[in-house]
Design an enzyme around this catalytic site. Structure first.
Site, PDB file in Angstrom:
ATOM      1  N   LYS A  95       9.332  11.435  -0.618  1.00 35.96           N
ATOM      2  CA  LYS A  95       8.717  10.945   0.688  1.00 35.96           C
ATOM      3  C   LYS A  95       8.996   9.450   1.680  1.00 35.96           C
ATOM      4  O   LYS A  95       8.243   9.763   2.448  1.00 35.96           O
ATOM      5  CB  LYS A  95       7.082   9.452   0.212  1.00 35.96           C
ATOM      6  N   THR A 132       6.162   0.735   2.209  1.00 39.33           N
ATOM      7  CA  THR A 132       7.246   1.836   3.060  1.00 39.33           C
ATOM      8  C   THR A 132       6.725   2.583   3.786  1.00 39.33           C
ATOM      9  O   THR A 132       5.473   3.653   2.934  1.00 39.33           O
ATOM     10  CB  THR A 132       8.155   2.162   1.339  1.00 39.33           C
ATOM     11  N   LYS A 160      15.458  -0.198   4.937  1.00 43.98           N
ATOM     12  CA  LYS A 160      15.395   0.243   3.586  1.00 43.98           C
ATOM     13  C   LYS A 160      15.103   2.209   3.977  1.00 43.98           C
ATOM     14  O   LYS A 160      15.695   3.006   2.706  1.00 43.98           O
ATOM     15  CB  LYS A 160      13.456   0.256   3.375  1.00 43.98           C
ATOM     16  N   LEU A 188       1.553  -1.068  -0.427  1.00 48.66           N
ATOM     17  CA  LEU A 188      -0.221  -0.063   0.262  1.00 48.66           C
ATOM     18  C   LEU A 188       1.193   1.282  -0.005  1.00 48.66           C
ATOM     19  O   LEU A 188       1.878   0.812   0.485  1.00 48.66           O
ATOM     20  CB  LEU A 188      -0.982   0.084   1.375  1.00 48.66           C
ATOM     21  N   PRO A 189       0.648   2.925  -0.204  1.00 44.22           N
ATOM     22  CA  PRO A 189       1.264   3.493  -0.710  1.00 44.22           C
ATOM     23  C   PRO A 189       1.633   4.194   0.484  1.00 44.22           C
ATOM     24  O   PRO A 189       2.828   4.987   0.944  1.00 44.22           O
ATOM     25  CB  PRO A 189       0.328   4.341  -1.594  1.00 44.22           C
ATOM     26  N   ASN A 238      -2.816   3.929   4.104  1.00 51.69           N
ATOM     27  CA  ASN A 238      -3.726   3.581   3.952  1.00 51.69           C
ATOM     28  C   ASN A 238      -3.579   1.706   4.845  1.00 51.69           C
ATOM     29  O   ASN A 238      -4.227   0.731   4.884  1.00 51.69           O
ATOM     30  CB  ASN A 238      -3.137   2.855   2.618  1.00 51.69           C
TER      31      ASN A 238
END
Lengths: 324, 324, 324, 324
Positions: free
Chosen positions: C272, C122, C197, C91-92, C96
Site C-alpha cells: 500500500k 497514511t 513517511k 483512517l485506512p 476514507n
C-alpha cells in the site's frame, strides 16, 4: 516460422571448393555427438537422408537405439573426429561443448584438416568464438548453428538453424542442416548464429511477459480476454506472443495455455537462454533493462514450481489471486 | 491499424431507440470541447460531414478558426450542453476532463436528459467510470472513446476509437465517431475503452524497449541490423515495433527512426499513458513488472532531453557509446 | 526509532497564540475518528493523559469499548466536529479520509472556526493538500501527521509522528501527538509529513529487498549467514534491514525472521505504501526505478500468499529452492 | 569501515605450522604482480614493513619506480614464482588473473611447493575456485583476498581484506595483508572473500540508488533535503548511503556529492562489480531483481557520461530536470 532458405547464395566455385576439400561422395559418414531430446530426432533425420553416422554420447544408453539400427558407436569425441570429417554437436551447455571439443578426449585431439564442425548447441557466443579459434588452429572449420523450434520441429525436420561462420562454408553446412530443418539462415561471422538466437529469445521473453501483464491488467479492468487479444492484435501492441501463442487460457486453441501450459518451451530453458543474453550483455556492456528483468522473472518462476511449464505460464504466475 | 468496424452489431431496434431518443434529424448541432492538436482536425472532420458545431475551448484562440468558418462558439462547457445534445470532449488530462464535466461551469450544470456525451480524452478509466455515474444521475449517457493514431490520422479521418459504455448506445456513438475514424471498436462497459488503450500502449512500450535492447545487443555482438530485424520478424521475437516501426536507423524507411526520431508519438505522451497504466495497475493490484519498468524508462528519457522525440528513440537512449 | 522530539522549537508567542485561539483549558474534549487497530490504542493514550474524547467510527462496534469507559460516541464526523475543536483522524485509505472530511456528514459540514484537524492516516500527499485547502476555506487548520511504528508502538505511546502543516500550529499539534508518540517531527508545509513517511518506507522496501538478495546470493556462494551479516554491517552495505531487522532466519533474535515472519509490518501494508510512493512519483514525474520494482515485488508477494507475513519475508519469497 | 581484525583466531599450532612450511625468516622476499593504481601503493606498504619485493607487471614502466628503489624486477609471473614463495597478485579482471596464474609464463609454471599465493583482484568467485584447484595440484596454497577501500586507503594502509581459503593458512596471509590493511576478515572457503565483496557492493549499489530515488522524490514533494536525510537517518530507511555518503549535494561535507562527484568510487567500477554479482547470481540461479536492475542502471550511467564520476552521482543522473 522462418520462411527463407538462402539468405546468402554462395557462388558455385565456393561450393565446389568446400565440397572437394572433404569426402567426394556426399553420403560419407557424418559424426554426431549428443543424442539427447533434440539430438536424437535430428540424427534420425540425417539417417533418413542416407547419411551413415558415427555416434557418441556421454550416456551409452542414448546410443543404443542407433547401434541397433546399424550405425557405428564410438567411445569418445576424439574417435568421432578420427572417422568423420563432418561432425554435428548438440549439447546442453557451454561446459559440455568445451569438453566435447577441447577435453582430454575431445574432437580436437584427432580432428582431420579440412573437417567441418557444426555446433548446434545454444551456448555463449564468446565460447563459440573461442572454440572456432582452436578449431582453426587445427586447420578445420567451425560453425555455430543453434536451432529454433522444439522437439516437435526436430522430429519433423522443421527446425530453423541460425548459422555463424565463414561464408564460403555455408553451402556445405546447409547440405547437412537442410536435412534437419526447413530454414537455414546465414547470420555472419562465427558467434552470430548464437547472437541471433539469444536476441530473438530475449525479445520473445520480454514480449511474452508484456503480453501477460497487459492481458491480466485488461481483464482486471473489465475487458473480455478474447476481445482484448483481438484489439491488441489489430493494433501496435501486436506481437507473436499475443497473436500466435497467447498466454491466456481460453483465448486460443492449440497452444500451451489451452493445455495447462504443458509442452512447449519450458521456463527453465527460457531462464537458461536469458542467462546467456545476460552474460553477452555484461561482456559487451550493453544495457538490457527489460531483458535483465525478464531474466529475473523466469528465475523466480523456476524457484516457484514453474520450471517445467511452458514459458507462457508467466500469465498464471502473475495472476494468482490476491487474498486481501 | 484496426481493420474491423463493427465488433458488435447492435440490433436494429436498439439503433432506432437511441436515435429517436435524441434529435430526429441527424445533422443537428454537435458540441465539441477541446480544440487542441487532436481536437481541431477531429472537429473539422465532423464539419466536413455536415454537422454544425457548438464549440468551446479554455483558450479562446483555439476557437477562432471555427468561428470564422461560421460555427458557434460559446463561453463554457455548460453553454455547450445547453445547445447540443451530443457532445464530444477531447482533453489532455483527467483533471481537465473532470473540470469540463463537473466544474462550476461544467457540462453537468446544463446537460439535457438523454444527451450523449462522448469523451475521447485518454484518462484514468476510474475517472471515466466516476464521470459516467454523475452523467447517468442527470439522465444522460456517457461513453469513453479514446483514440489510437496521431495528428495525421486525426486529419485524414483514420483514427481508431476504442469505445466503452452501454452497448445500446454504441450505434449512436458510431454515427459521429465514424466521421473521424476508420475503426470504431466496442470494448464493453464504461471505462473499457480507456482500459483497452492503456493495455495496448503498455504492451507497445514494453515491446518497443525490448526491440531496442535486442537490436542493440545483436549489433554489439556483430550482427547486421537489417539482417537481425529480418530474423526477428521471421521468428518468435516478431512484434509491431520490430516489423512495422523498427527503432534502428537504416532498417526501415518512412518511420521516425529514419528521420532522427522526428514526428510520431512523443516520449512524453508515452510516459503519460504509462502513468495511467501504473495508476490502474496500482488500484486493481495487478502486478506489472515490465510495464512499471517501461514507465520509469520513459520518465528517465523525458528527464534526459528525449521528451519530444518519437518513443522509438529509446534505441538511441540505450545506445550512446560508452567512453571506457 | 526516532530520537529527537523538537526538530523545530516554536517560539513561546506562537505557542500561546495557537493555544489561546482554541479552548483555554487544555483538557477539553478531543475528537477521534477511526478506532481501528491503530486508532484504538492511540485514543486510549489520549484518555490516559486525561483528555475526554468524542468518538466516531463507521463500525459502531469499534466504539463500544470507549462508550463503556464513559467517552461520548456520536453518529458522524460532522457531529464530532460540532462538539470538539481538536480532532484526530486515523483512517485506512485516501478515500476514507476524503469521506470523513468532505462527505455528506463529514467534518467540514460542522467544523468550527479555528479548529485543529490532525490526520494521522497514511494517504497520498496530494489528497492531504486538497483536504488542507478545503479545511482552510472553513477557517480551520489541517495538519497531516502519519505515524511510523506499528500496533505495539501505538500501545506503548512510542509512535513517531511526521507532521506537515503551518509551523505556527506545530506546538498545538505536539501537545496531543506527544501523548501518543515519543517523537514528533516537524517536516514542513502540509503534505510533507506524508512525503517523509512515503520516502522512508520506499527506501526501507528497497533496502530490505536488497538485503534479502545479497544475503541469499552470499549463502548460495558459500558464506555463513551470520558472518555475512556481520561483514555487511561493518561495511558500506550496512542498513537498518541488515543490522536491525535482518530478514534471514537465525541471524538475529527478536525480529520477525526469527518467528516465521509473524507480526511486524505486513507485506500488504508495504505494498500500500509503495502504491502511494508510485502515485506521488508519477504525479511529480520523479523516476523511481528501484522503488517501482520494489512496489511490483510486494504486489507479487501479496498474490502469492505473503500478504499477512512481515515484509522481511521477501527473503523467503526469493529463496524457495529451485527444483531443477 | 571494518572494525574487527580477527574474526577467526587461528590456533598457535596452526600458525607455527604454516610459517614453518615456508621461509623461516619472515622478511624473505615477497612477490608482487600487478602494480597499477591499487597495486603500487600496496606494494610500497610491504616495502615499508621491510619486505624485499620481486616485482612483475605487463607494463614495464609500472615497475621502474620499484627498480629505482632497489627492488628486483623480473620478466614474467613464472619468474616471480621462482624467486618468491609468497606472492600477491592485484589485477583488473578475471582474464588477467587467469593469464598471470595459468598462462604460458604464469605462476604455475614455476611455483614452489608450499608457496602462498594471495589474489587481491576482484574477480568472479568461480574463477577463484578454479585457480585454487590448479594451485593445489602444484602443492601450493591459494587464497582470494579482494579489498574494500580505494586508492586513499591503499596508500594509508587502511584497506579491508576479505579473505577466502583454508583456515589454517589465514594467519600466514594476515602477516602480509596486515601491512596493507587495517582489517583482515576471514570469510570461509576459497571464493568467499570474493563473494562477501560482491554481496556487499551489490547491496551498496541498491541502497545508493534507493537513497537517490527517495531523496529526489522527497525534494520534489517539498521536503528540505537536509531535514529529509535527518528523518531517514533516524528511521528505518537509514543506510550507509544516507547517513555516511549522502548523494545529495549540500547535505553532507567531505563526500563526493559535495565536490561535484569527483573522486570516490567510479560508476564504471561499480558497473564492473555488479557484472560479477550478475554472473554469480546467474550461475547459482539466485534471483536478484533489484541487483540486476542496479547493474543496468550503472551500465546506462556509463553510457551517458558518468563513468568516471563517483557512483553516488546516480542522484544527478535521476534528477536532471524534465523539460516539459
Amino acid at each position: 516460422m522462418f520462411t527463407i532458405r538462402n539468405v546468402t547464395a554462395p557462388t558455385k566455385s565456393n561450393l565446389l571448393k568446400s565440397v572437394c576439400s572433404r569426402s567426394m561422395a556426399s553420403k560419407t559418414p557424418v559424426g554426431f555427438i549428443g543424442l539427447g531430446n533434440m539430438g536424437n530426432p535430428m540424427a534420425k533425420n540425417l539417417m533418413k537422408h542416407g547419411y551413415p553416422l558415427i555416434i557418441y554420447d556421454v550416456f551409452p544408453d542414448a546410443c543404443k537405439e542407433f547401434q541397433d539400427a546399424g550405425e557405428q558407436v564410438v567411445s569418445s569425441p576424439a574417435d568421432v573426429a578420427e572417422k568423420a570429417d563432418r561432425i554435428i554437436t548438440m549439447l546442453p551447455t557451454s561446459i559440455n561443448a568445451i569438453e566435447a571439443y577441447s577435453g582430454a578426449n575431445g574432437i580436437l585431439k584427432k580432428v582431420k584438416k579440412g573437417s567441418l564442425l557444426i555446433d548446434s548447441s545454444t551456448i555463449d557466443p564468446a565460447v563459440s568464438k573461442e572454440l572456432a579459434k582452436e578449431v582453426e588452429k587445427m586447420g578445420a572449420v567451425f560453425m555455430d548453428a543453434p536451432v529454433s523450434g522444439g522437439v516437435g520441429a526436430a522430429r519433423s525436420g522443421n527446425l530453423t538453424f541460425m548459422v555463424g561462420g565463414v561464408e564460403d562454408e555455408f553451402a556445405a553446412a546447409q547440405e547437412l542442416l537442410g536435412c534437419m530443418g526447413s530454414n537455414v539462415v546465414y547470420c555472419g561471422a562465427v558467434g552470430t548464429g548464437q547472437a541471433a538466437k539469444i536476441c530473438n529469445n530475449m525479445l520473445l521473453a520480454i514480449s511474452m511477459i508484456g503480453t501477460a501483464e497487459a492481458m491480466n491488467l485488461g481483464i482486471r479492468l473489465g475487458l473480455d480476454p478474447k476481445l482484448l487479444a483481438k484489439i491488441l492484435n489489430m493494433s501496435s501492441g501486436r506481437c507473436w506472443s499475443s497473436d500466435t501463442y497467447n498466454p491466456v487460457p481460453g483465448v486460443m486453441d492449440g497452444v500451451p495455455s489451452a493445455n495447462n501450459y504443458q509442452g512447449g518451451f519450458g521456463a527453465t530453458l527460457m531462464a537458461k537462454d536469458l542467462g546467456l543474453a545476460q552474460d553477452s550483455a555484461t561482456s559487451t556492456k550493453s544495457p538490457i533493462l527489460l531483458g535483465s528483468q525478464a531474466h529475473q522473472i523466469y528465475r523466480m518462476m523456476c524457484a516457484k514450481g514453474y520450471s517445467k511449464k511452458d514459458f507462457s505460464s508467466v500469465f498464471q504466475f502473475l495472476r494468482e489471486e490476491e487474498t486481501f
